[in-house]
Design a protein around this motif. Structure first.
Motif, mmCIF file in Angstrom:
data_model
loop_
_atom_site.group_PDB
_atom_site.id
_atom_site.type_symbol
_atom_site.label_atom_id
_atom_site.label_comp_id
_atom_site.label_asym_id
_atom_site.label_seq_id
_atom_site.Cartn_x
_atom_site.Cartn_y
_atom_site.Cartn_z
ATOM 1 N N GLY A 178 47.154 10.627 -3.899
ATOM 2 C CA GLY A 178 47.272 11.584 -2.809
ATOM 3 C C GLY A 178 48.344 11.286 -1.794
ATOM 4 N N ARG A 179 49.095 10.220 -2.023
ATOM 5 C CA ARG A 179 50.158 9.855 -1.084
ATOM 6 C C ARG A 179 51.512 9.903 -1.785
ATOM 7 N NH1 ARG A 179 50.193 4.755 3.126
ATOM 8 N NH2 ARG A 179 52.122 5.334 4.186
ATOM 9 N N THR A 180 52.478 10.551 -1.169
ATOM 10 C CA THR A 180 53.819 10.661 -1.747
ATOM 11 C C THR A 180 54.625 9.400 -1.455
ATOM 12 O OG1 THR A 180 53.803 13.063 -1.465
ATOM 13 C CG2 THR A 180 55.929 12.022 -1.839
ATOM 14 N N VAL A 181 55.186 8.843 -2.505
ATOM 15 C CA VAL A 181 55.964 7.599 -2.398
ATOM 16 C C VAL A 181 57.324 7.808 -3.050
ATOM 17 C CG1 VAL A 181 56.084 5.169 -3.130
ATOM 18 C CG2 VAL A 181 53.892 6.145 -2.418
ATOM 19 N N MET A 182 58.361 7.239 -2.453
ATOM 20 C CA MET A 182 59.688 7.252 -3.066
ATOM 21 C C MET A 182 59.810 6.014 -3.949
ATOM 22 S SD MET A 182 62.634 8.709 -3.483
ATOM 23 C CE MET A 182 63.045 9.817 -2.120
ATOM 24 N N PHE A 183 59.889 6.252 -5.260
ATOM 25 C CA PHE A 183 60.060 5.150 -6.206
ATOM 26 C C PHE A 183 61.531 5.020 -6.582
ATOM 27 C CE2 PHE A 183 55.564 6.070 -6.818
ATOM 28 C CZ PHE A 183 55.022 4.805 -6.967
ATOM 29 N N ILE A 184 62.025 3.784 -6.578
ATOM 30 C CA ILE A 184 63.400 3.494 -6.984
ATOM 31 C C ILE A 184 63.349 2.275 -7.902
ATOM 32 C CG2 ILE A 184 65.696 2.760 -6.199
ATOM 33 C CD1 ILE A 184 64.959 4.172 -3.493
ATOM 34 N N GLY A 185 64.063 2.329 -9.010
ATOM 35 C CA GLY A 185 64.024 1.175 -9.903
ATOM 36 C C GLY A 185 65.172 1.137 -10.885
ATOM 37 N N GLN A 186 65.380 -0.027 -11.465
ATOM 38 C CA GLN A 186 66.375 -0.165 -12.526
ATOM 39 C C GLN A 186 65.702 0.126 -13.861
ATOM 40 O OE1 GLN A 186 66.608 -3.564 -10.597
ATOM 41 N NE2 GLN A 186 68.616 -3.351 -9.687
ATOM 42 N N GLN A 187 66.416 0.789 -14.750
ATOM 43 C CA GLN A 187 65.837 1.229 -16.016
ATOM 44 C C GLN A 187 66.685 0.770 -17.190
ATOM 45 O OE1 GLN A 187 62.957 2.686 -16.546
ATOM 46 N NE2 GLN A 187 63.193 3.148 -18.712
ATOM 47 N N LYS A 188 66.045 0.099 -18.148
ATOM 48 C CA LYS A 188 66.706 -0.297 -19.385
ATOM 49 C C LYS A 188 66.352 0.709 -20.483
ATOM 50 C CE LYS A 188 66.448 -5.233 -18.257
ATOM 51 N NZ LYS A 188 65.797 -6.526 -18.619
ATOM 52 N N GLY A 189 66.909 0.514 -21.671
ATOM 53 C CA GLY A 189 66.637 1.426 -22.779
ATOM 54 C C GLY A 189 65.897 0.740 -23.907
ATOM 55 N N ARG A 190 65.226 1.553 -24.736
ATOM 56 C CA ARG A 190 64.439 1.011 -25.847
ATOM 57 C C ARG A 190 65.260 0.824 -27.120
ATOM 58 N NH1 ARG A 190 60.210 -1.544 -23.955
ATOM 59 N NH2 ARG A 190 59.107 -0.306 -22.406
ATOM 60 N N ASN A 191 66.207 1.729 -27.359
ATOM 61 C CA ASN A 191 67.026 1.606 -28.565
ATOM 62 C C ASN A 191 68.505 1.527 -28.173
ATOM 63 O OD1 ASN A 191 67.907 4.329 -28.063
ATOM 64 N ND2 ASN A 191 66.039 5.062 -29.075
ATOM 65 N N THR A 192 69.364 1.401 -29.157
ATOM 66 C CA THR A 192 70.792 1.207 -28.877
ATOM 67 C C THR A 192 71.377 2.332 -28.038
ATOM 68 O OG1 THR A 192 71.046 -0.014 -30.956
ATOM 69 C CG2 THR A 192 73.051 0.805 -29.918
ATOM 70 N N LYS A 193 71.058 3.569 -28.398
ATOM 71 C CA LYS A 193 71.595 4.718 -27.667
ATOM 72 C C LYS A 193 71.130 4.726 -26.218
ATOM 73 C CE LYS A 193 71.992 9.762 -27.832
ATOM 74 N NZ LYS A 193 71.585 11.007 -28.556
ATOM 75 N N GLN A 194 69.836 4.468 -26.009
ATOM 76 C CA GLN A 194 69.292 4.439 -24.654
ATOM 77 C C GLN A 194 69.874 3.282 -23.844
ATOM 78 O OE1 GLN A 194 65.030 4.325 -24.935
ATOM 79 N NE2 GLN A 194 64.860 6.445 -25.643
ATOM 80 N N ARG A 195 70.041 2.151 -24.492
ATOM 81 C CA ARG A 195 70.596 0.985 -23.779
ATOM 82 C C ARG A 195 72.012 1.261 -23.300
ATOM 83 N NH1 ARG A 195 68.015 -2.442 -28.383
ATOM 84 N NH2 ARG A 195 65.970 -2.887 -27.481
ATOM 85 N N GLN A 196 72.793 1.932 -24.142
ATOM 86 C CA GLN A 196 74.150 2.291 -23.736
ATOM 87 C C GLN A 196 74.123 3.303 -22.600
ATOM 88 O OE1 GLN A 196 75.675 3.532 -27.573
ATOM 89 N NE2 GLN A 196 76.733 1.585 -27.891
ATOM 90 N N GLU A 197 73.231 4.269 -22.712
ATOM 91 C CA GLU A 197 73.108 5.303 -21.680
ATOM 92 C C GLU A 197 72.674 4.697 -20.344
ATOM 93 O OE1 GLU A 197 71.023 9.710 -21.240
ATOM 94 O OE2 GLU A 197 70.026 8.165 -22.419
ATOM 95 N N ARG A 198 71.763 3.732 -20.413
ATOM 96 C CA ARG A 198 71.244 3.072 -19.204
ATOM 97 C C ARG A 198 72.084 1.855 -18.808
ATOM 98 N NH1 ARG A 198 67.487 6.539 -16.850
ATOM 99 N NH2 ARG A 198 66.130 7.397 -18.463
ATOM 100 N N ASN A 199 73.129 1.593 -19.564
ATOM 101 C CA ASN A 199 74.018 0.447 -19.303
ATOM 102 C C ASN A 199 73.238 -0.863 -19.207
ATOM 103 O OD1 ASN A 199 76.674 -0.487 -19.030
ATOM 104 N ND2 ASN A 199 76.534 -0.554 -16.799
#
Length: 315
Positions: free
Chosen positions: A104-125
């Motif tokens: 019930g409470r709005t929160v601003m989430f910020i985070g670093q994101q990795k990828g699961r496969n090769t394509k995602q890893r490249q996209e997420r650097n």
């Protein structure tokens, strides 16, 4: 994917499954043997994960199945809305952020994101943010401050992107500005290291009223491999480097650099993501409850004092 120290446990679990299949297939009563093996596995798990070396915890923090920022955010919140772009260059997919409802409470989430496969890893650097990633993070923090929403940052990065183009666009300046601005935010700020916490890449979103680390994570100015390559001109000494760096959650709490350690399920966060997310959510709500009682001016003062008291220097 199995880490070296996980293999003896996996071997016993395989034997356990074979025993269960045998009992079921041939209608044999192996209840006592199955129970005995289950107890043996549980004891081995406890012994293994209670006595991990620093390098083994680094390996666990990088486990291929380990939950990433978005995994936790979607598990903890309702109606998460991801926000994009730094309004200057582009949207850096290595840094994610947005608004989510948590009980019930709005929160601003910020985070670093990795990828699961090769394509995602490249996209997420590979979770290494460019300057525009840190500028996006700051933009979202300022938005949260404007609307009086608390900020939660989830840290998981091998470091800020060290490429030439990142330096050309002001990598150092972007991180430094984040450090300065985060000290002065009027809303509660909670920072949680959920995986790797390397160098300024981590610190760029880690100035908070409360800083927590998951049990099997690390936080340091440099990775063990990079430290080894500088001191020994080889990556072969990464285990010794990890011991010397004292980079685990236990080390960080002992040195007064973090406020608490969030316990993980036995075997690591990836073994039971739902339970880990539930624990994370409870920690966030409890910290917010505590921080809400403090006036903004006092929170800022305590935040500054907290980080200024870290470390020592000799003239």
């Amino acid at each position: 994917m199995l880490l070296e120290f996980e293999k003896p446990i996996a071997d016993l679990e395989l034997k356990l499954q074979e025993m269960k299949d045998l009992a079921k297939g041939r209608n044999i009563d192996l209840t006592a043997d199955i129970q005995s093996l289950e107890e043996k596995i549980q004891i081995l798990k406890k012994e293994t994960f209670q006595n991990l070396t620093r390098w083994q915890r680094v390996q666990l923090s990088r486990h291929a199945d380990r939950p990433y920022s978005l995994d936790y955010i979607y598990e903890m919140t309702n109606d998460f809305i991801e926000l994009h772009g730094d309004r200057t260059v582009k949207d850096d997919k290595a840094m994610i952020g947005g608004l989510g409802d948590i009980d019930g409470r709005t929160v601003m989430f910020i985070g670093q994101q990795k990828g699961r496969n090769t394509k995602q890893r490249q996209e997420r650097n590979f979770g290494m943010a460019n300057p525009e990633g840190y500028r996006k993070a700051l933009r979202l923090m300022k938005m949260a401050e404007k609307f009086g929403k608390p900020i939660v940052t989830l840290i998981d990065t091998p470091g800020a992107f060290p490429g030439l183009e990142a330096e050309e666009r002001g990598q150092g300046e972007a991180i430094a500005k984040n450090l300065r601005e985060m000290f002065m935010l009027k809303v509660p700020v909670i920072c949680i290291i959920i995986g790797e916490g390397a160098s300024g890449g981590a610190l760029g979103i880690a100035i908070g009223d409360k800083v927590f680390m998951l049990e099997n994570t690390w936080y340091s100015v440099i990775s063990p491999e990079s430290c080894s390559s500088i001191l020994w001109r080889s990556w072969d000494y990464k285990e010794q480097a990890a011991e010397a760096l004292k980079l685990t959650a236990i080390d960080m709490q002992k040195n007064g650099l973090v406020d608490g350690i969030i316990k993980e399920p036995l075997g690591g966060a990836h073994k039971d993501m739902k339970t880990m997310a539930k624990t994370l959510k409870a920690t966030i709500l409890e910290a917010l409850k505590e921080l809400d009682k403090i006036k903004p001016e006092k929170r800022i003062e305590q935040r500054i004092d907290k980080f200024c008291s870290m470390g020592v220097f000799v003239e």
